[in-house]
Design an enzyme around this catalytic site. Structure first.
Site, PDB file in Angstrom:
ATOM      1  N   LYS A  12       0.828  -1.173  -0.028  1.00 36.74           N
ATOM      2  CA  LYS A  12      -0.025   0.046   0.042  1.00 36.74           C
ATOM      3  C   LYS A  12       0.849   1.311  -0.084  1.00 36.74           C
ATOM      4  O   LYS A  12       1.989   1.212   0.449  1.00 36.74           O
ATOM      5  CB  LYS A  12      -0.904   0.045   1.183  1.00 36.74           C
ATOM      6  CG  LYS A  12      -0.296  -0.131   2.584  1.00 36.74           C
ATOM      7  CD  LYS A  12       0.345   1.325   2.974  1.00 36.74           C
ATOM      8  CE  LYS A  12       1.123   1.148   4.384  1.00 36.74           C
ATOM      9  NZ  LYS A  12       1.818   2.446   4.614  1.00 36.74           N
ATOM     10  N   ASP A 137      -1.519  -0.961  10.521  1.00 37.31           N
ATOM     11  CA  ASP A 137      -2.074  -1.074   9.133  1.00 37.31           C
ATOM     12  C   ASP A 137      -2.665  -2.387   8.815  1.00 37.31           C
ATOM     13  O   ASP A 137      -3.227  -2.448   7.612  1.00 37.31           O
ATOM     14  CB  ASP A 137      -0.637  -1.311   8.119  1.00 37.31           C
ATOM     15  CG  ASP A 137       0.025   0.010   7.987  1.00 37.31           C
ATOM     16  OD1 ASP A 137      -0.658   1.259   8.346  1.00 37.31           O
ATOM     17  OD2 ASP A 137       1.056   0.149   7.710  1.00 37.31           O
TER      18      ASP A 137
END
Length: 285
Positions: A12, A137
């Site tokens: 990401k 995350d």
């Protein structure tokens, strides 16, 4: 009879990352925009007759029990009282310590896959709340869609961002510890929360960028090179920077001209995580 399933665990980027406060328990609150890219680790899950969690492959010299993949599997097994095992093989492609979320992505992928393989049938929200304990995350990778995040990363608001080409650049042999960056006294901790309808790239920043540039001169040099060609920014709390190139051709040309000691990846952003697409295809009801 054992069955094997191989899926991709994506990296990401953080389009921006504002640190908005610090809780009494030491966790930092943030405001960010997450989007996946098509650089990914590969995880193969094989059902077994034993109750052991077996981990093999690219473990970066870390003992299996200390790996986030093992911790995720053990967590979901204990939380839902499952008496089953699994063999997991890891092929790493996402650099560690880069701020690309590789470890968190692997952990989230493990939770999502075992939720199916072990027929736990937990809701996405249950997994998000459970995964938040493994790392800030992990929830976004369980969620699987481009999203704004607040809290410690667990409050997610979906948004639509286009799929575009990016250049990722990482100084060689530059591994940055997330806890060490959060502990830096000069880190700004009172930034504003960015509302989804107010987001503009040029009016946001990564609060870690100045800190990382100060403690890791290689990152400062990487950004200095990138901004000569396109708007560029640090992602996450690691060493990776991304550049908003005009197209794939520009990214490839920049990659060819990268200074010595800088590793590059030409990637495309994604609207959805490949993990969710894979699960939908493999486990149709």
């Amino acid at each position: 009879m054992s069955q094997s399933y191989t899926c991709l665990a994506p990296a990401k980027i953080n389009w921006f990352l504002h640190i908005t406060g610090k809780r009494a328990n030491g966790y930092h609150e943030l405001s960010t925009l997450f989007q996946f890219v098509d650089l990914a680790d590969e995880l193969t899950f094989t059902t077994t007759d034993s109750t052991d969690i077996e981990l093999s492959g690219d473990l970066s010299g870390v003992a299996a029990e200390k790996n986030l993949i093992y911790k995720a599997a053990d967590l979901i097994r204990k939380h839902f009282n499952v008496n089953k095992g699994v063999a997991i093989k890891v092929t790493k492609r996402i650099p560690s310590g880069a701020g690309l979320g590789g470890g968190s992505s692997d952990a989230a992928t493990t939770m999502l896959m075992l939720n199916k393989l072990w027929q736990i049938n937990a809701s996405e929200q249950e997994l998000i709340e459970l995964g938040a304990g493994l790392g800030a995350d992990v929830p976004i990778f369980i969620y699987g869609k481009t999203a704004f995040a607040t809290g410690i990363g667990e409050f997610l608001t979906p948004t639509d961002q286009p799929e575009i080409d990016l250049l990722l650049a990482i100084p060689a042999n530059c591994h940055i510890s997330t806890p060490a960056m959060f502990a830096q006294p000069q880190l700004k901790r009172d930034s504003e929360i960015v509302a989804p309808n107010e987001y503009v790239f040029d009016k946001t920043r990564n609060d870690f960028e100045s800190v990382v540039k100060e403690v890791q001169p290689q990152v400062a040099k990487t950004l200095h090179w990138l901004v000569e060609y396109a708007p560029s920014r640090l992602t996450g709390t690691g060493a990776c920077c991304f550049s908003l190139v005009a197209n794939k051709q520009q990214a490839e040309k920049m990659a060819e001209q990268a200074p010595e000691g800088i590793k590059t990846f030409v990637v495309k952003t994604l609207k959805n995580s490949p993990v969710h697409l894979y699960l939908a295809e493999q486990f149709r009801n």
